[in-house]
Motif scaffolding. Structure first.
Motif, PDB file in Angstrom:
ATOM      1  N   ARG A 122       0.841  -1.202   0.000  1.00 23.14           N
ATOM      2  CA  ARG A 122       0.000   0.000   0.000  1.00 23.14           C
ATOM      3  C   ARG A 122       0.871   1.245   0.000  1.00 23.14           C
ATOM      4  NH1 ARG A 122      -3.308  -0.311   5.126  1.00 23.14           N
ATOM      5  NH2 ARG A 122      -1.416  -1.334   5.776  1.00 23.14           N
ATOM      6  N   GLY A 123       0.608   2.126  -0.940  1.00 25.18           N
ATOM      7  CA  GLY A 123       1.384   3.358  -1.041  1.00 25.18           C
ATOM      8  C   GLY A 123       0.984   4.375   0.010  1.00 25.18           C
ATOM      9  N   PRO A 124       1.904   5.277   0.319  1.00 24.16           N
ATOM     10  CA  PRO A 124       1.596   6.329   1.291  1.00 24.16           C
ATOM     11  C   PRO A 124       0.591   7.318   0.712  1.00 24.16           C
ATOM     12  CG  PRO A 124       3.746   6.696   0.326  1.00 24.16           C
ATOM     13  CD  PRO A 124       3.253   5.389  -0.208  1.00 24.16           C
ATOM     14  N   VAL A 125      -0.271   7.832   1.552  1.00 18.12           N
ATOM     15  CA  VAL A 125      -1.274   8.801   1.144  1.00 18.12           C
ATOM     16  C   VAL A 125      -1.196   9.997   2.079  1.00 18.12           C
ATOM     17  CG1 VAL A 125      -3.743   9.224   0.830  1.00 18.12           C
ATOM     18  CG2 VAL A 125      -2.796   6.971   0.298  1.00 18.12           C
ATOM     19  N   ALA A 126      -0.905  11.156   1.506  1.00 21.24           N
ATOM     20  CA  ALA A 126      -0.871  12.378   2.314  1.00 21.24           C
ATOM     21  C   ALA A 126      -2.303  12.775   2.657  1.00 21.24           C
ATOM     22  CB  ALA A 126      -0.172  13.495   1.547  1.00 21.24           C
ATOM     23  N   ASP A 143       7.653  16.231   2.257  1.00 23.37           N
ATOM     24  CA  ASP A 143       7.554  17.098   1.080  1.00 23.37           C
ATOM     25  C   ASP A 143       8.262  18.435   1.309  1.00 23.37           C
ATOM     26  OD1 ASP A 143       6.463  17.576  -1.593  1.00 23.37           O
ATOM     27  OD2 ASP A 143       5.196  19.077  -0.605  1.00 23.37           O
ATOM     28  N   SER A 144       8.157  18.968   2.508  1.00 25.05           N
ATOM     29  CA  SER A 144       8.761  20.271   2.812  1.00 25.05           C
ATOM     30  C   SER A 144      10.274  20.218   2.933  1.00 25.05           C
ATOM     31  CB  SER A 144       8.179  20.823   4.123  1.00 25.05           C
ATOM     32  OG  SER A 144       6.820  21.093   3.974  1.00 25.05           O
ATOM     33  N   PHE A 145      10.809  19.117   3.448  1.00 27.33           N
ATOM     34  CA  PHE A 145      12.242  19.064   3.734  1.00 27.33           C
ATOM     35  C   PHE A 145      13.071  18.376   2.660  1.00 27.33           C
ATOM     36  CE2 PHE A 145      10.568  20.310   7.743  1.00 27.33           C
ATOM     37  CZ  PHE A 145      11.560  21.087   8.294  1.00 27.33           C
TER      38      PHE A 145
END
Length: 182
Positions: A122-126, A143-145
Motif C-alpha cells: 500500500r502506497g503512502p497517502v498524504a 515534502d517540505s524538507f
C-alpha cells in the motif's frame, strides 16, 4: 544498542536493516548521521534525519500494523514523541530474524536519496493537514524538507518510499569550513 545491520558494497550506497521495534527510528537517525558525516555531508543531517524518522515511523505504523509482533499504533505514537525509549522485551524480539524494514542512503553528487522499504504494497497517502491532530503531517514534512519524494512497489511484495535532497550546497558548505579551519 543498535537494532540495525548496515551493509555497504558501494561506499555511496549504504543500507541498514531495521527491526520492527521501538529503536528503529533512533537507529535510522544514527545511521543517517554516521553515513552523512562519512560522506562529508553532515550539513544535510537535520533534513535527512527528519525525513528518515517520518518514513520509518510510517513503515512501523502502517506497513506493520497487522503483524501481531509489531509495535501498536499507540506505541509508535509515543515513540515519535520520545525517540529514546528503552528496548521492549517480548514478542517483537522474536521478529528480529525477519527484519522487514530497510533504510538506504545513496549519494550521487549532487544529490542524496533516502529510501525506506517495507513489506506493505500500500502506497503512502498524504492526508489533509489537521493542525490539531497528533499525527497525519508526516508526508507534508517529507515534502517540505526534501526536493522531491515518491514511492514505488517492489517486485513480489512491499514498496520503497524515497526522498531526494540536494547535496551540492552541503558539499560547498563543508568545503568552505575545511578551508577556513586550515
Amino acid at each position: 544498542m543498535s537494532t540495525g545491520t548496515a551493509i555497504a558494497v558501494d561506499p555511496h550506497v549504504v543500507t541498514c536493516t531495521l527491526a520492527p521495534r521501538f529503536e528503529a527510528v533512533r537507529t535510522a537517525r544514527e545511521f543517517a548521521r554516521s553515513t552523512l558525516h562519512g560522506w562529508g555531508l553532515g550539513a544535510l543531517f537535520d533534513d535527512v534525519a527528519l525525513v528518515a524518522s517520518e518514513l520509518v515511523t510510517n513503515a512501523l505504523r502502517h506497513a506493520l500494523e497487522h503483524r501481531p509482533d509489531a509495535p501498536s499504533a499507540e506505541s509508535v505514537r509515543i515513540l515519535t514523541e520520545s525517540v529514546r525509549l528503552p528496548a521492549q522485551p517480548g514478542p517483537a524480539q522474536a521478529a528480529d530474524a525477519q527484519l522487514p524494514i530497510r533504510i538506504s542512503l545513496v549519494h550521487r553528487s549532487p544529490q542524496v536519496v533516502c529510501a525506506v522499504s517495507d513489506p506493505s504494497s500500500r502506497g503512502p497517502v498524504a492526508r489533509e493537514p489537521d493542525f490539531v491532530a497528533e499525527s497525519g503531517r508526516g508526508l507534508h514534512l517529507v515534502d517540505s524538507f526534501s526536493r522531491a519524494w515518491g514511492w514505488h512497489p517492489l517486485a513480489g511484495a512491499g514498496k520503497v518510499v524515497w526522498a531526494v535532497f540536494e547535496a551540492e550546497n552541503a558539499e560547498v558548505e563543508m568545503a568552505g569550513r575545511h578551508r577556513r579551519s586550515a
